[in-house]
Design a protein around this motif. Structure first.
Motif, short mmCIF file in Angstrom:
data_model
loop_
_atom_site.label_atom_id
_atom_site.label_comp_id
_atom_site.label_asym_id
_atom_site.label_seq_id
_atom_site.Cartn_x
_atom_site.Cartn_y
_atom_site.Cartn_z
N GLU A 156 0.82 -1.21 0.00
CA GLU A 156 0.00 0.00 0.00
C GLU A 156 0.86 1.26 0.00
O GLU A 156 0.46 2.30 -0.50
CB GLU A 156 -0.89 0.03 1.25
CG GLU A 156 -2.28 -0.46 1.00
CD GLU A 156 -3.09 -0.53 2.27
OE1 GLU A 156 -2.94 0.36 3.13
OE2 GLU A 156 -3.86 -1.51 2.40
N GLN A 157 2.03 1.15 0.58
CA GLN A 157 2.94 2.31 0.62
C GLN A 157 3.89 2.32 -0.58
O GLN A 157 4.81 3.14 -0.64
CB GLN A 157 3.79 2.28 1.89
CG GLN A 157 3.00 2.33 3.18
CD GLN A 157 3.93 2.48 4.39
OE1 GLN A 157 5.07 2.91 4.29
NE2 GLN A 157 3.44 2.11 5.56
N ASN A 158 3.67 1.37 -1.51
CA ASN A 158 4.56 1.23 -2.67
C ASN A 158 6.01 0.99 -2.26
O ASN A 158 6.94 1.51 -2.89
CB ASN A 158 4.51 2.47 -3.57
CG ASN A 158 3.25 2.47 -4.39
OD1 ASN A 158 2.81 1.41 -4.84
ND2 ASN A 158 2.63 3.64 -4.54
N LYS A 159 6.18 0.22 -1.20
CA LYS A 159 7.54 -0.02 -0.71
C LYS A 159 7.90 -1.49 -0.71
O LYS A 159 8.87 -1.90 -0.09
CB LYS A 159 7.68 0.53 0.72
CG LYS A 159 7.70 2.05 0.75
CD LYS A 159 7.88 2.56 2.16
CE LYS A 159 7.95 4.08 2.17
NZ LYS A 159 7.94 4.61 3.53
N PHE A 160 7.09 -2.32 -1.37
CA PHE A 160 7.34 -3.75 -1.33
C PHE A 160 8.00 -4.25 -2.61
O PHE A 160 7.53 -3.99 -3.71
CB PHE A 160 6.04 -4.52 -1.09
CG PHE A 160 6.25 -5.99 -0.88
CD1 PHE A 160 6.66 -6.47 0.35
CD2 PHE A 160 6.09 -6.89 -1.93
CE1 PHE A 160 6.89 -7.82 0.56
CE2 PHE A 160 6.32 -8.25 -1.74
CZ PHE A 160 6.71 -8.71 -0.49
N HIS A 161 9.09 -4.98 -2.47
CA HIS A 161 9.79 -5.59 -3.61
C HIS A 161 10.07 -7.04 -3.24
O HIS A 161 10.38 -7.33 -2.10
CB HIS A 161 11.13 -4.89 -3.87
CG HIS A 161 10.99 -3.41 -4.04
ND1 HIS A 161 10.95 -2.79 -5.26
CD2 HIS A 161 10.84 -2.43 -3.11
CE1 HIS A 161 10.79 -1.49 -5.09
NE2 HIS A 161 10.74 -1.24 -3.80
N ALA A 162 9.99 -7.93 -4.24
CA ALA A 162 10.27 -9.34 -3.96
C ALA A 162 11.35 -9.84 -4.90
O ALA A 162 11.40 -9.44 -6.07
CB ALA A 162 9.00 -10.16 -4.14
N VAL A 163 12.23 -10.68 -4.39
CA VAL A 163 13.20 -11.33 -5.27
C VAL A 163 13.16 -12.84 -5.03
O VAL A 163 12.84 -13.29 -3.93
CB VAL A 163 14.66 -10.81 -5.10
CG1 VAL A 163 14.75 -9.31 -5.21
CG2 VAL A 163 15.24 -11.27 -3.79
N ASN A 164 13.52 -13.58 -6.07
CA ASN A 164 13.58 -15.03 -5.97
C ASN A 164 14.76 -15.41 -5.05
O ASN A 164 15.89 -15.05 -5.33
CB ASN A 164 13.77 -15.56 -7.40
CG ASN A 164 13.89 -17.06 -7.44
OD1 ASN A 164 13.84 -17.73 -6.40
ND2 ASN A 164 14.05 -17.58 -8.64
N GLY A 165 14.44 -16.14 -3.98
CA GLY A 165 15.46 -16.51 -3.00
C GLY A 165 16.12 -17.84 -3.28
O GLY A 165 16.87 -18.36 -2.45
N ILE A 166 15.84 -18.42 -4.45
CA ILE A 166 16.46 -19.70 -4.81
C ILE A 166 17.55 -19.43 -5.84
O ILE A 166 17.33 -18.75 -6.84
CB ILE A 166 15.42 -20.66 -5.44
CG1 ILE A 166 14.26 -20.90 -4.48
CG2 ILE A 166 16.07 -21.98 -5.84
CD1 ILE A 166 14.64 -21.56 -3.17
#
Ligand SMILES: Nc1ncnc2c1ncn2[C@@H]1O[C@H](COP(=O)(O)OP(=O)(O)O)[C@@H](O)[C@H]1O
Length: 190
Positions: free
Chosen positions: A163-173
């Motif tokens: 909601e705050q536009n602060k979320f990023h995800a990366v592949n941890g494998i």
């Protein structure tokens, strides 16, 4: 100040990656798990308050954790930024951090999640438990409790930061280096 929240399930590799990121970006690494374990080992008052929860794989109560975190931040106010590892882990903690950081003229810059399947993560934790000496890594029952805690209490933070536009995800494998690269490309583009 740049403040990064490293986010991920138990075993996702937050601690390993934090070691690289703190060097590269000159950040102060605050791992609540490490700070608690230090206090457990030295049998401090804080350690006494946290032990039962940690040994069972449950979260330590928010007041205890937040007070400790704020204390640690205040010890390093001359830093170029913080790398939060293991905090926040509940919505209350995320709100507490969002209230506290402005008092030191700062805010959360970004949250980066390391993503991986549960099966892989449980296997990693059991492997780590053979050498780490961590009671909470040696027992599948306790590992399960940590995943329950994550799903119930920590997962809602994804929506909070989105909601705050602060979320990023990366592949941890992948290899440690590959994952470091993925993380740095997110940070360099912030
Ligand atoms: N932000 C937090 N809030 C409450 N408890 C915490 C927090 N961070 C760490 N803990 C306690 O310390 C334990 C170990 O933390 P950590 O090493 O980060 O675990 P994990 O390997 O499960 O990610 C947790 O299971 C919990 O009991």
């Amino acid at each position: 100040m740049i403040n990064i929240v490293l986010f991920g399930k138990p075993g996702a590799g937050k601690g390993t990656q934090a070691e690289f990121l703190k060097e590269k970006y000159k950040l102060t690494h605050l791992s609540t798990g490490d700070i608690f374990r230090f206090n457990l080992k030295n049998d401090t008052d804080l350690g006494k308050k946290a032990r039962v929860f940690m040994d069972n794989g449950e979260l330590v109560p928010c007041e205890v954790t937040t007070a400790m975190l704020i204390d640690e931040v205040n010890k390093h106010l001359d830093t170029e930024g913080f790398l939060f590892d293991g905090y926040p882990r509940t919505l209350d903690q995320a709100r507490a951090l969002d209230e506290f950081l402005p008092t030191i003229g700062s805010s959360v810059t970004a949250t980066i999640a390391l993503e991986a399947d549960d099966e892989i993560l449980v296997a990693r934790l059991l492997e780590r438990g053979k050498t780490s000496g961590r009671a909470d890594d040696q027992d599948e029952e306790k590992i399960r409790v940590r995943y329950q805690e994550y799903n119930e209490k920590t997962a809602p933070l994804i929506g909070y930061y989105k909601e705050q536009n602060k979320f990023h995800a990366v592949n941890g494998i992948g290899s440690i280096e590959e994952i470091t690269e993925r993380l740095t490309s997110v940070i360099d583009n912030l």
